[in-house]
Design a protein around this motif. Structure first.
Motif, short mmCIF file in Angstrom:
data_model
loop_
_atom_site.label_atom_id
_atom_site.label_comp_id
_atom_site.label_asym_id
_atom_site.label_seq_id
_atom_site.Cartn_x
_atom_site.Cartn_y
_atom_site.Cartn_z
N HIS A 64 -79.94 -70.82 90.35
CA HIS A 64 -81.02 -70.05 90.04
C HIS A 64 -80.67 -68.60 89.85
N HIS A 66 -81.19 -64.90 86.77
CA HIS A 66 -81.82 -64.29 85.31
C HIS A 66 -80.72 -63.21 85.15
N HIS A 206 -90.25 -71.60 89.37
CA HIS A 206 -90.34 -70.76 90.63
C HIS A 206 -91.54 -71.37 91.46
N HIS A 266 -86.61 -71.44 95.25
CA HIS A 266 -87.04 -70.81 96.48
C HIS A 266 -87.69 -71.70 97.35
N ASP A 317 -80.59 -65.81 92.57
CA ASP A 317 -81.61 -65.01 91.68
C ASP A 317 -81.02 -63.97 91.00
ZN LIG Z 1 -86.16 -65.92 89.81
#
Ligand SMILES: [Zn+2]
Length: 432
Positions: A64, A66, A206, A266, A317
Protein backbone atom coordinates in the motif's frame (compact mmCIF):
# COMPACT_ATOMS: atom_id res chain seq x y z
CA UNK A 1 21.49 -17.57 -22.12
CA UNK A 2 23.68 -15.85 -19.51
CA UNK A 3 23.34 -17.09 -15.96
CA UNK A 4 24.15 -14.88 -12.99
CA UNK A 5 24.70 -16.34 -9.55
CA UNK A 6 24.23 -14.17 -6.47
CA UNK A 7 26.08 -15.69 -3.50
CA UNK A 8 25.34 -14.57 0.06
CA UNK A 9 26.20 -15.85 3.51
CA UNK A 10 22.47 -16.06 4.35
CA UNK A 11 19.70 -16.82 1.87
CA UNK A 12 16.21 -16.48 3.31
CA UNK A 13 12.87 -17.33 1.73
CA UNK A 14 9.50 -17.61 3.51
CA UNK A 15 8.43 -21.14 4.26
CA UNK A 16 11.79 -22.79 3.58
CA UNK A 17 14.81 -23.43 5.82
CA UNK A 18 17.44 -20.67 5.70
CA UNK A 19 20.67 -21.36 3.81
CA UNK A 20 24.21 -20.73 4.99
CA UNK A 21 26.53 -19.71 2.14
CA UNK A 22 23.62 -19.89 -0.25
CA UNK A 23 23.12 -18.74 -3.80
CA UNK A 24 20.43 -17.89 -6.31
CA UNK A 25 21.00 -18.42 -10.03
CA UNK A 26 19.12 -16.08 -12.38
CA UNK A 27 18.48 -16.80 -16.04
CA UNK A 28 16.14 -14.96 -18.39
CA UNK A 29 14.35 -13.10 -15.61
CA UNK A 30 13.63 -16.20 -13.56
CA UNK A 31 15.23 -18.11 -10.75
CA UNK A 32 17.08 -21.07 -12.25
CA UNK A 33 18.45 -22.51 -8.99
CA UNK A 34 18.42 -21.87 -5.24
CA UNK A 35 20.61 -23.72 -2.76
CA UNK A 36 24.03 -24.01 -1.22
CA UNK A 37 26.56 -22.12 -3.29
CA UNK A 38 28.57 -25.28 -4.03
CA UNK A 39 25.50 -27.01 -5.44
CA UNK A 40 24.36 -24.03 -7.50
CA UNK A 41 27.77 -23.41 -9.03
CA UNK A 42 28.17 -27.07 -9.92
CA UNK A 43 24.90 -26.82 -11.82
CA UNK A 44 25.99 -23.60 -13.56
CA UNK A 45 29.80 -23.70 -13.65
CA UNK A 46 30.05 -20.96 -16.30
CA UNK A 47 27.82 -18.48 -14.47
CA UNK A 48 28.98 -14.98 -13.55
CA UNK A 49 29.23 -14.98 -9.75
CA UNK A 50 28.37 -11.89 -7.71
CA UNK A 51 29.58 -12.05 -4.12
CA UNK A 52 26.87 -10.23 -2.16
CA UNK A 53 27.50 -8.83 1.28
CA UNK A 54 24.51 -9.55 3.51
CA UNK A 55 21.28 -11.53 3.52
CA UNK A 56 19.60 -12.35 0.22
CA UNK A 57 15.79 -12.46 0.30
CA UNK A 58 12.89 -12.23 -2.14
CA UNK A 59 12.23 -8.61 -3.09
CA UNK A 60 9.95 -6.87 -0.61
CA UNK A 61 6.34 -6.09 -1.57
CA UNK A 62 4.96 -2.70 -0.57
CA UNK A 63 1.25 -3.57 -0.47
CA UNK A 64 0.00 0.00 0.00
CA UNK A 65 1.57 3.24 -1.13
CA UNK A 66 0.94 6.49 -3.02
CA UNK A 67 4.24 7.34 -4.71
CA UNK A 68 2.95 10.65 -6.05
CA UNK A 69 2.95 12.12 -2.52
CA UNK A 70 6.72 11.63 -2.13
CA UNK A 71 7.05 15.37 -2.62
CA UNK A 72 4.70 15.99 0.35
CA UNK A 73 7.01 14.48 2.97
CA UNK A 74 6.67 17.59 5.14
CA UNK A 75 3.19 16.38 6.12
CA UNK A 76 4.51 12.93 7.05
CA UNK A 77 7.38 14.34 9.12
CA UNK A 78 4.98 16.21 11.40
CA UNK A 79 2.99 14.58 14.21
CA UNK A 80 -0.80 14.74 14.02
CA UNK A 81 -3.42 13.96 16.62
CA UNK A 82 -6.00 12.31 14.42
CA UNK A 83 -7.38 12.04 10.91
CA UNK A 84 -8.91 15.51 10.94
CA UNK A 85 -5.67 17.32 11.76
CA UNK A 86 -3.67 15.17 9.32
CA UNK A 87 -6.19 15.76 6.54
CA UNK A 88 -6.07 19.49 7.23
CA UNK A 89 -2.28 19.49 6.82
CA UNK A 90 -2.51 17.32 3.71
CA UNK A 91 -5.12 19.53 2.06
CA UNK A 92 -3.02 22.65 2.64
CA UNK A 93 -0.33 21.21 0.34
CA UNK A 94 -2.22 18.94 -2.05
CA UNK A 95 -3.86 21.67 -4.20
CA UNK A 96 -0.56 23.52 -4.78
CA UNK A 97 0.93 23.15 -8.27
CA UNK A 98 3.36 20.23 -8.30
CA UNK A 99 5.11 17.93 -10.74
CA UNK A 100 3.29 14.73 -9.82
CA UNK A 101 5.23 12.75 -12.37
CA UNK A 102 8.61 13.68 -10.86
CA UNK A 103 7.31 13.17 -7.33
CA UNK A 104 6.05 9.67 -8.15
CA UNK A 105 9.29 8.83 -9.98
CA UNK A 106 11.27 9.87 -6.89
CA UNK A 107 9.08 7.57 -4.80
CA UNK A 108 9.62 4.65 -7.16
CA UNK A 109 13.39 5.16 -6.92
CA UNK A 110 13.15 5.16 -3.11
CA UNK A 111 11.22 1.88 -3.23
CA UNK A 112 13.94 0.23 -5.30
CA UNK A 113 16.64 1.51 -2.92
CA UNK A 114 14.63 0.03 -0.04
CA UNK A 115 14.73 -3.44 -1.62
CA UNK A 116 11.12 -3.31 -2.77
CA UNK A 117 10.41 -5.05 -6.05
CA UNK A 118 6.60 -4.84 -6.23
CA UNK A 119 4.12 -2.19 -5.16
CA UNK A 120 0.39 -1.64 -4.79
CA UNK A 121 0.56 1.95 -6.03
CA UNK A 122 -2.44 4.26 -5.89
CA UNK A 123 -2.59 6.87 -8.65
CA UNK A 124 -4.80 9.89 -7.96
CA UNK A 125 -3.50 12.34 -10.58
CA UNK A 126 -2.94 10.96 -14.07
CA UNK A 127 0.52 12.55 -14.43
CA UNK A 128 1.74 10.22 -11.65
CA UNK A 129 0.57 7.16 -13.54
CA UNK A 130 3.78 6.40 -15.42
CA UNK A 131 6.15 6.10 -12.43
CA UNK A 132 5.81 2.36 -11.81
CA UNK A 133 5.91 1.67 -15.55
CA UNK A 134 9.10 3.68 -16.04
CA UNK A 135 10.90 2.44 -12.93
CA UNK A 136 10.56 -1.22 -13.84
CA UNK A 137 8.87 -2.03 -10.52
CA UNK A 138 6.52 -4.98 -10.53
CA UNK A 139 3.01 -4.75 -9.08
CA UNK A 140 -0.25 -2.95 -9.74
CA UNK A 141 -1.09 0.70 -10.43
CA UNK A 142 -4.54 1.28 -8.95
CA UNK A 143 -6.50 4.21 -10.36
CA UNK A 144 -8.10 5.99 -7.40
CA UNK A 145 -11.80 6.72 -7.68
CA UNK A 146 -13.31 9.20 -5.24
CA UNK A 147 -15.84 11.97 -4.82
CA UNK A 148 -18.66 10.49 -6.92
CA UNK A 149 -22.25 10.90 -5.77
CA UNK A 150 -24.70 8.41 -7.23
CA UNK A 151 -26.43 11.12 -9.26
CA UNK A 152 -23.16 12.30 -10.83
CA UNK A 153 -22.12 8.69 -11.48
CA UNK A 154 -25.30 8.09 -13.48
CA UNK A 155 -24.22 10.85 -15.88
CA UNK A 156 -21.23 8.94 -17.24
CA UNK A 157 -19.20 7.71 -14.25
CA UNK A 158 -18.39 4.26 -15.66
CA UNK A 159 -17.25 5.67 -19.01
CA UNK A 160 -15.06 8.26 -17.27
CA UNK A 161 -13.38 5.72 -14.99
CA UNK A 162 -12.91 3.27 -17.84
CA UNK A 163 -11.09 5.94 -19.85
CA UNK A 164 -8.94 6.96 -16.85
CA UNK A 165 -7.98 3.35 -16.22
CA UNK A 166 -7.20 2.82 -19.88
CA UNK A 167 -4.85 5.81 -19.90
CA UNK A 168 -2.46 4.25 -17.35
CA UNK A 169 0.65 2.86 -19.05
CA UNK A 170 1.26 -0.89 -18.75
CA UNK A 171 3.03 -2.84 -17.45
CA UNK A 172 2.36 -2.92 -14.52
CA UNK A 173 -1.11 -4.40 -14.31
CA UNK A 174 -3.77 -1.78 -13.57
CA UNK A 175 -6.56 -1.91 -11.00
CA UNK A 176 -9.25 0.18 -9.36
CA UNK A 177 -8.99 1.83 -5.96
CA UNK A 178 -12.38 2.98 -4.70
CA UNK A 179 -10.83 5.36 -2.16
CA UNK A 180 -12.94 4.72 0.96
CA UNK A 181 -16.49 4.23 2.17
CA UNK A 182 -16.85 7.93 3.03
CA UNK A 183 -15.68 9.40 -0.27
CA UNK A 184 -17.95 7.45 -2.63
CA UNK A 185 -21.68 7.01 -2.61
CA UNK A 186 -23.02 3.58 -1.69
CA UNK A 187 -24.24 2.60 -5.15
CA UNK A 188 -20.99 3.78 -6.72
CA UNK A 189 -18.98 1.37 -4.56
CA UNK A 190 -21.38 -1.43 -5.49
CA UNK A 191 -21.07 -0.62 -9.17
CA UNK A 192 -17.28 -0.33 -9.09
CA UNK A 193 -17.09 -3.85 -7.66
CA UNK A 194 -19.28 -5.11 -10.46
CA UNK A 195 -17.25 -3.26 -13.08
CA UNK A 196 -13.92 -4.48 -11.62
CA UNK A 197 -15.14 -8.05 -12.08
CA UNK A 198 -16.43 -7.27 -15.57
CA UNK A 199 -13.18 -5.58 -16.60
CA UNK A 200 -11.04 -8.27 -14.95
CA UNK A 201 -9.14 -5.89 -12.65
CA UNK A 202 -8.37 -6.03 -8.93
CA UNK A 203 -9.54 -3.55 -6.30
CA UNK A 204 -7.68 -1.95 -3.39
CA UNK A 205 -9.64 0.03 -0.78
CA UNK A 206 -8.73 2.08 2.33
CA UNK A 207 -10.90 0.53 5.04
CA UNK A 208 -11.40 0.68 8.81
CA UNK A 209 -8.61 3.23 9.19
CA UNK A 210 -10.15 5.73 11.62
CA UNK A 211 -12.75 6.03 14.35
CA UNK A 212 -14.21 8.85 12.22
CA UNK A 213 -14.99 6.38 9.49
CA UNK A 214 -16.56 3.93 11.94
CA UNK A 215 -19.06 6.49 13.26
CA UNK A 216 -19.76 7.62 9.72
CA UNK A 217 -20.80 4.19 8.45
CA UNK A 218 -22.71 3.13 11.55
CA UNK A 219 -24.80 6.24 12.15
CA UNK A 220 -23.83 8.89 9.60
CA UNK A 221 -22.57 11.04 12.47
CA UNK A 222 -19.31 12.46 13.79
CA UNK A 223 -16.77 14.98 12.58
CA UNK A 224 -16.27 13.36 9.20
CA UNK A 225 -20.00 13.21 8.51
CA UNK A 226 -20.41 16.86 9.49
CA UNK A 227 -17.45 17.89 7.35
CA UNK A 228 -18.89 16.11 4.32
CA UNK A 229 -22.36 17.57 4.84
CA UNK A 230 -20.79 21.01 5.03
CA UNK A 231 -18.91 20.25 1.79
CA UNK A 232 -22.13 19.54 -0.10
CA UNK A 233 -21.92 15.73 0.02
CA UNK A 234 -25.10 15.35 2.11
CA UNK A 235 -26.73 13.34 -0.66
CA UNK A 236 -24.36 10.39 -0.04
CA UNK A 237 -26.69 7.57 1.03
CA UNK A 238 -24.78 6.96 4.28
CA UNK A 239 -25.38 10.60 5.27
CA UNK A 240 -28.96 10.98 4.08
CA UNK A 241 -29.84 7.60 5.63
CA UNK A 242 -27.94 8.10 8.91
CA UNK A 243 -25.61 5.15 8.39
CA UNK A 244 -26.28 1.45 8.02
CA UNK A 245 -25.79 0.25 11.62
CA UNK A 246 -22.76 -1.92 10.86
CA UNK A 247 -19.02 -1.44 10.68
CA UNK A 248 -17.02 -0.87 7.52
CA UNK A 249 -16.27 -4.54 6.77
CA UNK A 250 -19.88 -5.86 6.68
CA UNK A 251 -20.88 -2.72 4.77
CA UNK A 252 -18.28 -3.37 2.06
CA UNK A 253 -19.34 -7.01 1.98
CA UNK A 254 -22.98 -6.03 1.44
CA UNK A 255 -21.84 -4.11 -1.65
CA UNK A 256 -19.98 -7.07 -3.14
CA UNK A 257 -16.62 -5.38 -2.59
CA UNK A 258 -15.00 -8.17 -0.57
CA UNK A 259 -13.71 -10.81 -2.96
CA UNK A 260 -10.37 -12.62 -3.40
CA UNK A 261 -9.50 -10.01 -6.02
CA UNK A 262 -9.65 -7.16 -3.50
CA UNK A 263 -7.21 -6.20 -0.78
CA UNK A 264 -7.69 -3.58 1.90
CA UNK A 265 -5.36 -1.04 3.44
CA UNK A 266 -5.13 -0.43 7.22
CA UNK A 267 -7.85 -2.63 8.79
CA UNK A 268 -7.53 -1.10 12.27
CA UNK A 269 -11.13 -0.88 13.46
CA UNK A 270 -12.06 -4.54 12.94
CA UNK A 271 -13.47 -6.98 15.47
CA UNK A 272 -13.43 -10.79 15.58
CA UNK A 273 -16.42 -11.09 13.26
CA UNK A 274 -14.89 -8.66 10.77
CA UNK A 275 -11.63 -10.60 10.69
CA UNK A 276 -13.54 -13.86 10.17
CA UNK A 277 -15.46 -12.29 7.29
CA UNK A 278 -12.19 -11.16 5.69
CA UNK A 279 -10.82 -14.70 5.95
CA UNK A 280 -14.04 -16.17 4.55
CA UNK A 281 -13.87 -13.79 1.59
CA UNK A 282 -10.15 -14.37 0.95
CA UNK A 283 -9.33 -10.68 1.49
CA UNK A 284 -5.80 -9.66 2.55
CA UNK A 285 -5.10 -6.55 4.61
CA UNK A 286 -2.04 -4.35 4.06
CA UNK A 287 -0.98 -3.04 7.46
CA UNK A 288 0.76 0.35 7.60
CA UNK A 289 1.55 0.90 11.30
CA UNK A 290 3.92 3.86 10.96
CA UNK A 291 1.38 5.78 8.88
CA UNK A 292 -1.26 5.09 11.53
CA UNK A 293 1.10 6.44 14.21
CA UNK A 294 2.00 9.60 12.26
CA UNK A 295 -1.68 10.40 11.72
CA UNK A 296 -2.40 9.74 15.40
CA UNK A 297 -4.63 6.70 14.93
CA UNK A 298 -4.77 3.48 16.93
CA UNK A 299 -2.40 0.68 15.95
CA UNK A 300 -3.64 -2.28 13.88
CA UNK A 301 -4.57 -5.44 15.84
CA UNK A 302 -1.60 -7.38 14.49
CA UNK A 303 -1.61 -10.00 17.27
CA UNK A 304 -5.26 -10.86 16.57
CA UNK A 305 -4.65 -11.05 12.83
CA UNK A 306 -1.76 -13.46 13.43
CA UNK A 307 -3.54 -15.61 16.01
CA UNK A 308 -6.68 -15.91 13.90
CA UNK A 309 -4.79 -16.59 10.69
CA UNK A 310 -5.77 -13.65 8.48
CA UNK A 311 -3.87 -13.00 5.29
CA UNK A 312 -1.73 -9.91 5.94
CA UNK A 313 0.74 -7.82 4.00
CA UNK A 314 2.81 -4.73 4.78
CA UNK A 315 2.57 -1.24 3.28
CA UNK A 316 4.31 2.02 3.99
CA UNK A 317 1.50 4.27 2.80
CA UNK A 318 3.01 7.47 1.34
CA UNK A 319 5.61 9.91 2.60
CA UNK A 320 2.72 12.27 3.36
CA UNK A 321 1.97 10.03 6.36
CA UNK A 322 5.14 8.04 6.93
CA UNK A 323 8.81 8.81 7.61
CA UNK A 324 10.12 6.52 4.85
CA UNK A 325 9.23 3.98 2.17
CA UNK A 326 11.17 1.22 3.96
CA UNK A 327 9.09 -1.93 4.38
CA UNK A 328 11.51 -3.23 7.04
CA UNK A 329 10.71 -0.20 9.19
CA UNK A 330 7.00 -1.05 9.12
CA UNK A 331 7.85 -4.68 9.79
CA UNK A 332 9.83 -3.59 12.87
CA UNK A 333 6.84 -1.55 14.04
CA UNK A 334 4.57 -4.58 13.58
CA UNK A 335 7.02 -6.73 15.55
CA UNK A 336 6.95 -4.29 18.48
CA UNK A 337 3.16 -4.03 18.35
CA UNK A 338 2.67 -7.80 18.20
CA UNK A 339 4.78 -8.29 21.31
CA UNK A 340 3.00 -5.41 23.10
CA UNK A 341 -0.35 -6.96 22.18
CA UNK A 342 0.73 -10.25 23.74
CA UNK A 343 1.74 -12.28 20.72
CA UNK A 344 4.45 -14.50 22.25
CA UNK A 345 4.72 -17.36 19.71
CA UNK A 346 8.22 -18.07 18.36
CA UNK A 347 7.09 -17.83 14.74
CA UNK A 348 6.78 -14.03 14.78
CA UNK A 349 9.93 -13.35 12.72
CA UNK A 350 8.95 -15.91 10.09
CA UNK A 351 5.38 -14.67 9.83
CA UNK A 352 6.27 -11.02 9.48
CA UNK A 353 8.94 -11.91 6.89
CA UNK A 354 6.22 -13.82 5.02
CA UNK A 355 3.87 -10.80 5.22
CA UNK A 356 6.54 -8.54 3.70
CA UNK A 357 7.25 -10.89 0.79
CA UNK A 358 4.93 -13.78 -0.16
CA UNK A 359 2.02 -12.26 1.81
CA UNK A 360 2.33 -9.05 -0.18
CA UNK A 361 2.53 -10.94 -3.46
CA UNK A 362 -0.62 -12.80 -2.49
CA UNK A 363 -2.44 -9.61 -1.45
CA UNK A 364 -1.87 -8.21 -4.94
CA UNK A 365 -2.71 -11.50 -6.65
CA UNK A 366 0.77 -11.58 -8.19
CA UNK A 367 1.20 -15.18 -7.08
CA UNK A 368 -1.83 -16.19 -9.15
CA UNK A 369 0.11 -15.28 -12.29
CA UNK A 370 3.67 -16.32 -11.38
CA UNK A 371 5.40 -17.56 -8.24
CA UNK A 372 6.42 -14.24 -6.62
CA UNK A 373 7.73 -13.25 -3.18
CA UNK A 374 9.60 -16.52 -2.70
CA UNK A 375 12.90 -17.94 -3.86
CA UNK A 376 12.20 -21.07 -5.85
CA UNK A 377 13.10 -22.44 -9.26
CA UNK A 378 10.84 -20.91 -11.89
CA UNK A 379 9.79 -17.91 -9.77
CA UNK A 380 10.25 -14.34 -10.97
CA UNK A 381 13.78 -13.18 -10.22
CA UNK A 382 12.64 -10.45 -7.82
CA UNK A 383 15.24 -10.33 -5.09
CA UNK A 384 17.16 -8.09 -2.74
CA UNK A 385 20.24 -8.18 -0.56
CA UNK A 386 20.35 -6.38 2.78
CA UNK A 387 23.39 -5.57 4.89
CA UNK A 388 23.24 -7.40 8.23
CA UNK A 389 25.71 -7.82 11.05
CA UNK A 390 24.36 -11.23 12.12
CA UNK A 391 26.50 -14.24 11.30
CA UNK A 392 23.82 -16.97 11.23
CA UNK A 393 20.75 -17.02 8.97
CA UNK A 394 18.42 -17.25 11.97
CA UNK A 395 19.99 -14.17 13.53
CA UNK A 396 19.91 -12.43 10.15
CA UNK A 397 16.15 -13.00 9.93
CA UNK A 398 15.66 -11.67 13.46
CA UNK A 399 17.80 -8.63 12.64
CA UNK A 400 15.89 -7.88 9.45
CA UNK A 401 12.49 -8.17 11.15
CA UNK A 402 13.34 -6.28 14.32
CA UNK A 403 15.75 -3.72 12.95
CA UNK A 404 16.00 -4.08 9.19
CA UNK A 405 18.02 -1.57 7.18
CA UNK A 406 16.45 1.35 5.32
CA UNK A 407 18.39 0.49 2.20
CA UNK A 408 19.20 -2.65 0.25
CA UNK A 409 22.64 -3.22 -1.23
CA UNK A 410 21.08 -4.89 -4.30
CA UNK A 411 17.62 -4.92 -5.85
CA UNK A 412 16.79 -7.09 -8.86
CA UNK A 413 13.33 -6.99 -10.48
CA UNK A 414 12.43 -9.65 -13.02
CA UNK A 415 16.14 -10.34 -13.48
CA UNK A 416 17.00 -6.68 -14.13
CA UNK A 417 19.37 -4.87 -11.81
CA UNK A 418 17.46 -1.83 -10.51
CA UNK A 419 19.61 -0.77 -7.57
CA UNK A 420 23.05 -1.44 -6.22
CA UNK A 421 24.81 0.62 -3.54
CA UNK A 422 27.08 3.14 -5.24
CA UNK A 423 30.26 1.68 -3.75
CA UNK A 424 29.84 -1.23 -6.11
CA UNK A 425 28.51 0.79 -8.99
CA UNK A 426 31.38 -0.31 -11.20
CA UNK A 427 29.84 -3.77 -11.32
CA UNK A 428 26.53 -2.51 -12.63
CA UNK A 429 25.29 -3.84 -15.91
CA UNK A 430 22.00 -3.36 -17.66
CA UNK A 431 20.99 -6.94 -17.02
CA UNK A 432 22.05 -9.44 -14.38
ZN1 LIG B 1 -3.27 5.27 1.66
Amino acid sequence: MTVTVHRARAVLSPGTPPLVDGAVAVRDGRIAAVGRFDDVISEFPDAAVHEEDGALTPGLVNAHTHLQYTDMAAVGRAAHDGFESWMGAFMELYPLPRDWSASAAAGAALCLRAGTTAVAEIVTDAEAGSAVHESGLHGIAFWEVLGWTESAWRLGGPETVRAQLGALPTPPTVGLSPHAIYSLDTEVIRELSRLAAEWGVRQHIHAAESAWEDAYVRTGTGDLAERWRANGRGEFALLSGNGVGTGVIPYLDSLGALTPTTHLAHGIYVDTDDRRLLRDRGVSVALCPRSNAVIGLDPPPIAAYLREGNAIAVGTDSLSSSPSLSIWHDVAALHRLAREQGYAAPDLHARLFHAATAGGAHALGLDAVDPTGILQVGARADLAVFPVSATTPEDALAELVENGPAEASLTVVGGHLRWRTPAREERMTANV
